[in-house]
Each structure stands twice: as structure tokens, then as C-alpha cells.
Design a protein around this motif. Structure first.
Motif, short mmCIF file in Angstrom:
data_model
loop_
_atom_site.label_atom_id
_atom_site.label_comp_id
_atom_site.label_asym_id
_atom_site.label_seq_id
_atom_site.Cartn_x
_atom_site.Cartn_y
_atom_site.Cartn_z
N GLY A 1 45.95 35.91 44.11
CA GLY A 1 46.41 36.04 42.85
C GLY A 1 45.64 36.82 41.65
O GLY A 1 45.86 37.04 40.75
N GLN A 2 44.30 37.16 42.24
CA GLN A 2 43.70 38.00 41.42
C GLN A 2 42.72 39.21 42.15
O GLN A 2 42.39 39.88 41.13
N THR A 3 42.60 39.23 43.23
CA THR A 3 41.62 40.40 43.93
C THR A 3 42.58 41.64 43.99
O THR A 3 43.58 41.65 44.59
N ALA B 1 47.74 40.36 38.37
CA ALA B 1 47.20 39.15 38.57
C ALA B 1 48.24 37.96 38.32
O ALA B 1 49.08 38.02 37.44
N ARG B 2 48.11 36.96 39.09
CA ARG B 2 49.14 35.91 39.17
C ARG B 2 49.38 35.35 37.55
O ARG B 2 50.49 34.93 37.30
N TRP B 3 48.46 35.22 36.95
CA TRP B 3 48.60 34.48 35.36
C TRP B 3 49.29 35.31 34.59
O TRP B 3 49.81 34.80 33.85
N THR B 4 49.55 36.59 35.06
CA THR B 4 50.22 37.44 34.14
C THR B 4 51.67 37.00 34.15
O THR B 4 52.67 37.28 33.03
N GLU C 1 38.74 43.34 40.41
CA GLU C 1 39.86 42.71 39.48
C GLU C 1 41.07 43.48 39.08
O GLU C 1 40.96 44.82 39.25
N ARG C 2 42.13 42.76 38.79
CA ARG C 2 43.35 43.29 38.32
C ARG C 2 43.27 43.45 36.66
O ARG C 2 43.60 42.21 36.09
N THR D 1 39.89 38.63 28.83
CA THR D 1 40.53 38.95 30.12
C THR D 1 41.57 39.97 30.20
O THR D 1 41.63 40.52 31.21
#
Length: 791
Positions: free
Chosen positions: A699-701, A248-251, A445-446, A395
Motif C-alpha cells: 500500500g505504500q512502496t 498509496a492505499r491511504w489516499t 514513496e508514492r 505527506t
């Protein structure tokens, strides 16, 4: 001269015959068009050619022997067609690539690539133990063996293949959390000994030009990969052992973490402090205090301690509403003092002793047993814990102590497996539980899975490894790039360090800042440490906080570039951090360098690793010229330079001809859009044409690329005497909704004001100052566009 060469060859052959004469060639047979069986007096060698670069070799004591199933490798369907050449005393399995040459009497096996010898068996496989050795060249550099701090060249070391934590290490650590049975060489080959049991990997420790692999039990099997370049070797290796799914992009954002936050109030206060200081933040990590007030005696509770975290659901929702994810530490140990001890015993999910009861023993945190992640019952039980915590709002997952940190040899795992047989794959199997259950129950989800121990191929389960409990010293810092570079070459491209260092209470703002500046160019940005000295920049001095903020903001600006690196890793297996020898594989001096490295294809990074260091010696690869990222000063490739350092940043350079996209700075990646990006193009007349592509999705799928739920922006620049042309192609797949409307272009080192600039046949305005050409608000729609610059 010829006579001397002949004598040398005869002496070599004589020595080799003495060592190999115990084995006699008997016969050979062809199993299919790409698999061959050699019968010898001690057993059978099976050669399975996968493609031109990949060969699997197995040793069977009898033709029908069944070897244990691989825990790392899944062989693809072969694409090879092999020619067999034979005469009275030689046998060759030949293709344009990897080939095998057999000498019948005395028996010998050589492996060659495009006619050049890579290595040869010394004594072959042992029939008494799981052991094989090879004769190697006198001057080749050997690397691998997993995570170690030994210098890039690990030749001369015997490496234990037993995952083990090393608390407080600095510049040297012979045994760490990832003991991988892998060797790769400056001769451009990689050997993977496909057996997870504990053992030893000897990289010529006796200085007799020998590699020896030995295990306590298991399969006699290895894969050999060779190619002209390291990218092809890594693509082949990760095709065998699996590629890291796109995270995921947030990581890729900033984490708040320490050992540890004691309460809900402290956690929320820390996150609020980041927002107050306007320092970007995407996640907060809760260490073991989330399930207990004390370090000792609470491990295994795996539920929020209500006294200190009275309403975790509300806390995690409030954080998530601010774009901050919650990551929870979990461990595989179940203390007898845990609230769940009786539940675990009744559920029969713990590793056993010889009497069939849960095996208990003492370690640092108390008297414990170990969750048996190989037991289907334990897998389900453990997953239900994670699923419940996810429903509460967690999460991401942090798996700690997964070597396992204490793992007595007498323990008996599911299906009567001995501790030494499964020790090195315990962490991988643990990550697999989380990853595969996400695929089954949350397929969109990733998952984020942070773990410090595992085996070959752990990357395919989304594991994000870190380099363990490094000392908070300059010595600890100095080993970090080496560890990440080596692990990236062994498939685990997200190896990273606790930024700032973990162990000890050293308060050194200069060290802290330099480590966080380096962190901009490592895969995961996660300051973490023992709480005696704050790991978070918001609690440091103004000097450290302000410089750390600047580094973190750059990390967020580089998000479109970094996300594309993650995409490349997920599709090609190429690491994010890349050693210099990947750029110049025949420049043997570069195999010893870790203090300067490539971040992706286009950044050259040289961290400041010493206190008050005023200069840094940097090698600039000969493949291009290079530009200082901060000053635009140009450096010629193919030479070393001494670079003056400054406090604001570390020496960072960009390849001539590169496009570097910079995003706007946001408080979290939740606010990021692939729009309004500023593309810096580093113009150099020696680069006549340059092409780059940048990947984007939501960024998440999960499986966005495979499901055609993404976009790509392609930029192709060509320079001619009178005109330069930039072709822009925006590719949007049918299942993706793009936000991209416009970009900005900044051409660095542009020596002359243009005569005119046309975009799709229409004139556009621009700014030109200090050899920089700036073109703003270039409209982007799906399809191809053309920008023409007349000189």
C-alpha cells in the motif's frame, strides 16, 4: 431506390470536391514499413501507424520541418506492418484495423477502421493557421474537451481550450480547469490534437457535421485511436500519454478538509473528533491558513505561521502516529507582501515581463508574480520548499490555482515561451516537479498530488484532479458524475468533487448526505467546503453525521475492491468510474447517460440527485442480471426500472457472477490487512463461469507491481448441474510477505441447501439461511485450492 442513393452519393462527392479542390496530390513515399509521406501542393501529410488501433498524423510545410516536441505523447515502437494499395486515382494504407484512404483527384483523405469510415478531412490542415477540420456523421455523439458541465453529448458546442476556474458553477459550465484537446465519439474513436497551446475545439457548433480544431500556435499533429471496444481505446490512449501510477492505499480513505483550519489546535481538535465519533479518517488537509492568518496578502509564504501553528513538526508527527497524514495546500503565486518575495526575486524564479523583470499584476489575493515552473532554477527552488516541508512531516501536496488562475498574455516564461503557449500545461509541469523529484530522492514513496488544472497526460505524474469550486447546491451536485466520467475517458481517472459542494453557505443535510453517499463510489473521498457551513461530518447534525458515518464505513469496507480498481487503472488505463456505454458500446442511447454509471466492473451506481426524490430511473446493462447490493433483490439486464430510494443509501447494484470483497472497518487504513475478507459471490444460473482477481501490496512502496512485490488472489467459479466448483489460487511474488491466511465466502441467491461441501477433499461446515450460503474461515495458503459444492 438505387437511383436515389446514387444521386445522394454524387451530391455528397460534389460538395466534398468543392471544399477539397484547393489541395492537389503530388506524390507519396514510404519512410519505413509503418510511416508514409504524402506530398501535396500545400505541404506534406505524414501517417505513422503505431499499431492496429493507433495512427499519428502530422502536417509539415516542408519535408524537413521539425515540429515542437510533444508535452503529452511518447510514441512507442510501431508494431504495424502496412500494405499499400494504389491505382490511378486512389491510394490506400491498409491493415486489419485503422487504415487511410487517399483520393488523388480531387484530393481527399478518409480514415477507416476495419472497412468502416470513421471520419474524413474537410479542408485538411490550414497553411495559414494551426487549424484542421473533419466531416463527421450526422448522428454521432461527441464527447471530450476536458472537464465541462454540458451534458454527456457535447456536440453543438464550441469549447475554449484555455484552462480557467469557474467559481460556483452548477449544471452548466462551458469552460473549466481542464481544457483538453480531445474528442471521442460514439463511433468508437478518439482524436487527440497533440498541441498544448490555447485555442478552440468546435464540436459541430454550426450544425454542419464538422469538427474543427484551432490553436494559436504550435504543432499540426494529432493521434487517432479506434477499436471495437472502449477498453482497448483507453489502453492505447494511456499507452501514448502515460498511465496513472498506483497511489498509496491511504489516499482511498476519508479526508478531513475545509477552507480552512486556522490553527494547530483546531486541526488536532478536528482529528480527535473523528476518533471520538469513530468515523474512519486517513488525512487532514490544511488550506491557506497554515502559512498566514489572513486570506489576503500571505500567499507565497510557504512556511508555517508560527503564531497559529507553533510546532507543526510535533503536530504532524502526532497525527501520523494516529494514522492521519497531513496534506498542505500550495499555490504558484508569489505576492509582493509575501515573506519570500525578495528571496524569489533574488533567486530569479518568477515569470518575466518584456523588460526582463518579474512581471507583477493584481488578482484576488493581492499584487503578485508567478513562479516559472518551466525554469530549471524555479523547479529546484520550488522543490526545495516541498522537500523542507516533507522533512517537517507533510505527506501530501495540494496544488491550487494552477490554471494559472490569472495568467496575463504578456507574460514571458523561460526560454521566451509566451503565456498562451504554456498556459494549459502549467499545472502538469508543476505536478511533474513534485513527481520526478520523488522518483529521484524518495523513490520508494508514492506521492499524493492533488491539483485542479492540467493537460493531456497529466495522469502520468500522479495528478489527482478535482472538479473545482462547485456550488453547494443540488445543481452543483448533478453535474459531478458527468465531469468525472468524461475525464476518466480522457485518461484522468481520479477526477472527483468536493463532497458536499464547495461554494456558498447552504445548509442542507439531505444534499450533504446524498453527496457523501455518492462519494463512496468516486475515486477520492474528500468532503471540502467554505467554512461557513462545516464540511466534516463530525460537525453536522446527528442525522447527517450518522448517515455520513455509514457511507464512510462502507468506503472502508470496499477498500480491497477499490484498491484493485486503482491497480487496473495503473496497468490498463481503465477509469474507476465508467460510463454505461463502455458496457454496451453500440447502444447509442447510453452515450447520453451520466446519472447511472459503473464503479469498476461490478458495481452499478445511481446517485440520488434531487431533493426528496422517492424514485430513480435506472438502466441495467444487458450484459448481465443485477442484484441490489443492500437487499439482494434481482433485476434482469437490458431494461430500465424505477427504483424506490431510501435515506440509508443510494441505489447500488452488483453484477451477477461478481465477487465483492468486504474488509473489516478500521479507524484508518494503517490498520488494514488483506486477510479475513468476506467475499460475496452473486450467484445466477445464467452465469456458468466467473473469474475475478484481486491485487494487493503493502500500500505504500512505489513500483511494487513492477518489482514483483505483491500478491494476487484469483477466484474462479464454475456451475454445473450437480456440482459447483470454486478454484482459489493465491499468487505471492518473491519480494512480498503476505498476511493472507483465511477468507470467508458468502454466496448470495443460492436457491437450495447443499448436499455437501468439500475443500481440498475435506468436508467443511457451513450456514444456510434465506437463500444465502455462508462458509467461514476458508484457509488460504500459496498455490491452488478447490471448493466443491454438491447440489
Amino acid at each position: 431506390m438505387n437511383r436515389i442513393v446514387t444521386i445522394s452519393i454524387l451530391l455528397f462527392l460534389f460538395c466534398f470536391q468543392v471544399e477539397a479542390q484547393k489541395t492537389e496530390f503530388k506524390n507519396f513515399s514510404q519512410q519505413d514499413e509503418h510511416t508514409f509521406l504524402i506530398e501535396t501542393s500545400i505541404g506534406f501529410y505524414e501517417f505513422n501507424f503505431i499499431n492496429r488501433e493507433v495512427l499519428q498524423v502530422r502536417f509539415l510545410e516542408n519535408k524537413l520541418e521539425s515540429l515542437p516536441e510533444s508535452h503529452a505523447v511518447e510514441l512507442p515502437k510501431s508494431k504495424s506492418s502496412i500494405e499499400v494499395k494504389t491505382n490511378e486515382n486512389t491510394l490506400e494504407f491498409f491493415q486489419y484495423g485503422l487504415a487511410v484512404e487517399i483520393q488523388k483527384q480531387p484530393f481527399a483523405i478518409r480514415y477507416v477502421y476495419k472497412g468502416e469510415e470513421l471520419l474524413q478531412h474537410k479542408n485538411g490542415f490550414s497553411t495559414e493557421t494551426v487549424k484542421v477540420d473533419f466531416k463527421i456523421d450526422e448522428n454521432e455523439t461527441l464527447m471530450g474537451g476536458g472537464a465541462r458541465a454540458l451534458g454527456m453529448n457535447r456536440r453543438g458546442h464550441q469549447l475554449p481550450l484555455y484552462n480557467r476556474a469557474h467559481y460556483g458553477y452548477e449544471t452548466r459550465s462551458e469552460q473549466m480547469n481542464f481544457a483538453l484537446p480531445i474528442v471521442f465519439s460514439s463511433k468508437k474513436y478518439l482524436l487527440h490534437f497533440d498541441n498544448p497551446t490555447t485555442g478552440n475545439l468546435d464540436l459541430d457548433s454550426q450544425f454542419n457535421n464538422t469538427i474543427t480544431y484551432e490553436a494559436t500556435s504550435g504543432a499540426k499533429r494529432f493521434q487517432l485511436i479506434a477499436a471495437d471496444d472502449w477498453e482497448t481505446i483507453l489502453q492505447n490512449y494511456t499507452a501514448l500519454t502515460g498511465k496513472q501510477p498506483l497511489p498509496a492505499r491511504w489516499t482511498l480513505g476519508n479526508f478531513a478538509s475545509r477552507f480552512g483550519y486556522h490553527s494547530q489546535d483546531e486541526t488536532e481538535m478536528t482529528v480527535a473528533k473523528f476518533k471520538e465519533e469513530q468515523i474512519p479518517l486517513d488525512a487532514v488537509i490544511l488550506d491557506l491558513y497554515w502559512f498566514g492568518n489572513e486570506v489576503m496578502g500571505t500567499m507565497g509564504n510557504l512556511e508555517f505561521e508560527k503564531d497559529s501553528f507553533p510546532n507543526p513538526e510535533r503536530m504532524m508527527k502526532r497525527l501520523k502516529d494516529q494514522g492521519v497524514k497531513t496534506v498542505l495546500i500550495t499555490e504558484p503565486f508569489m505576492l509582493k507582501t509575501s515573506h519570500r518575495w525578495e528571496e524569489a526575486v533574488q533567486a530569479d524564479i518568477l515569470v518575466k515581463d518584456s523588460t526582463g523583470n518579474a512581471a507583477t499584476y493584481d488578482f484576488f489575493f493581492g499584487n503578485t508574480a508567478l513562479i516559472d515552473v518551466f525554469d530549471p532554477k524555479a523547479k529546484d527552488w520550488f522543490w526545495n520548499i516541498y522537500k523542507g516541508l516533507k522533512e517537517q512531516g507533510a505527506t501530501g501536496w495540494w496544488g491550487d490555482l494552477g490554471e494559472p488562475e490569472v495568467h496575463p498574455a504578456h507574460l514571458i516564461h523561460y526560454d521566451d515561451q509566451k503565456a498562451n503557449e504554456v498556459h494549459n500545461i502549467y499545472g502538469t509541469e508543476w505536478a511533474k516537479i513534485i513527481f520526478e523529484n520523488y522518483q529521484n530522492e524518495f523513490p520508494e514513496e508514492r506521492p499524493f498530488i492533488l491539483m485542479r488544472a492540467g493537460y493531456s497526460g497529466a495522469q502520468k505524474y500522479g495528478m489527482m484532479p478535482w472538479s473545482g469550486d462547485v456550488n453547494r447546491t443540488w445543481g452543483g451536485f448533478q453535474s459531478q458524475a458527468e465531469i468525472s466520467l468524461q475525464m476518466g475517458m480522457q485518461g484522468l481517472g481520479y477526477m472527483h468533487s468536493d463532497l458536499g459542494g464547495f461554494a456558498g453557505d447552504l445548509l442542507d443535510d439531505e444534499l450533504y448526505v446524498r453527496w457523501l453517499q455518492y462519494g463512496v463510489f468516486q475515486p477520492i473521498y474528500r468532503p471540502h467546503a467554505q467554512e461557513d457551513v462545516a464540511a466534516e461530518p463530525v460537525f453536522r447534525s446527528d442525522y447527517a453525521k450518522n448517515l455520513a458515518k455509514k457511507a464512510i464505513e462502507l468506503r472502508y469496507q470496499l477498500l480491497p475492491y477499490n484498491y484493485h480498481l486503482a491497480f487496473e487503472n495503473s496497468t490498463k488505463g481503465i477509469p474507476l468510474m465508467r460510463p454505461l456505454f463502455m458496457e454496451e458500446p453500440d447502444h447509442f442511447e447510453l452515450y447520453n447517460i451520466s446519472q447511472t454509471y459503473l464503479w469498476g466492473n461490478d458495481f452499478l451506481v445511481s446517485p440520488v440527485l434531487e431533493a426528496e426524490q422517492s424514485q430513480k430511473k435506472v438502466y441495467f446493462p444487458s450484459t448481465n442480471n443485477w442484484f441490489d447490493f443492500y437487499t439482494d433483490e434481482q433485476f434482469e439486464g437490458g431494461q430500465f426500472n424505477y427504483i424506490e430510494t431510501n435515506k440509508e443509501n443510494i441505489p447500488t447494484f452488483v453484477r451477477a457472477g461478481a465477487f465483492i470483497p468486504l474488509a473489516e472497518i478500521h479507524q484508518t487504513t494503517e490498520d488494514y490487512t488483506f486477510n479475513n475478507l468476506n467475499f460475496k459471490y452473486y450467484f445466477d444460473e445464467t452465469v456458468e463461469t466467473s473469474q475475478r482477481s484481486f491485487y494487493n501490496d503493502d500500500g505504500q512502496t512505489a513500483n511494487a507491481f513492477e518489482n514483483r512485490n505483491y500478491e494476487m488472489l484469483h477466484l474462479n467459479f464454475e456451475h454445473f448441474e450437480e456440482v459447483s466448483e470454486l478454484q482459489i489460487e493465491h499468487e505471492v511474488k518473491e519480494n512480498f510477505n503476505s498476511d493472507l491466511e483465511e477468507i470467508h465466502l458468502e454466496l448470495i441467491n443460492w436457491k437450495k441447501r447443499p448436499i455437501s461441501i468439500m475443500y481440498n477433499g475435506q468436508p467443511v461446515s457451513y450456514e444456510y439461511k434465506n437463500y444465502t450460503l455462508l462458509i467461514k474461515n476458508i484457509s488460504i495458503q500459496e498455490g491452488k485450492k478447490q471448493l466443491l459444492i454438491r447440489h
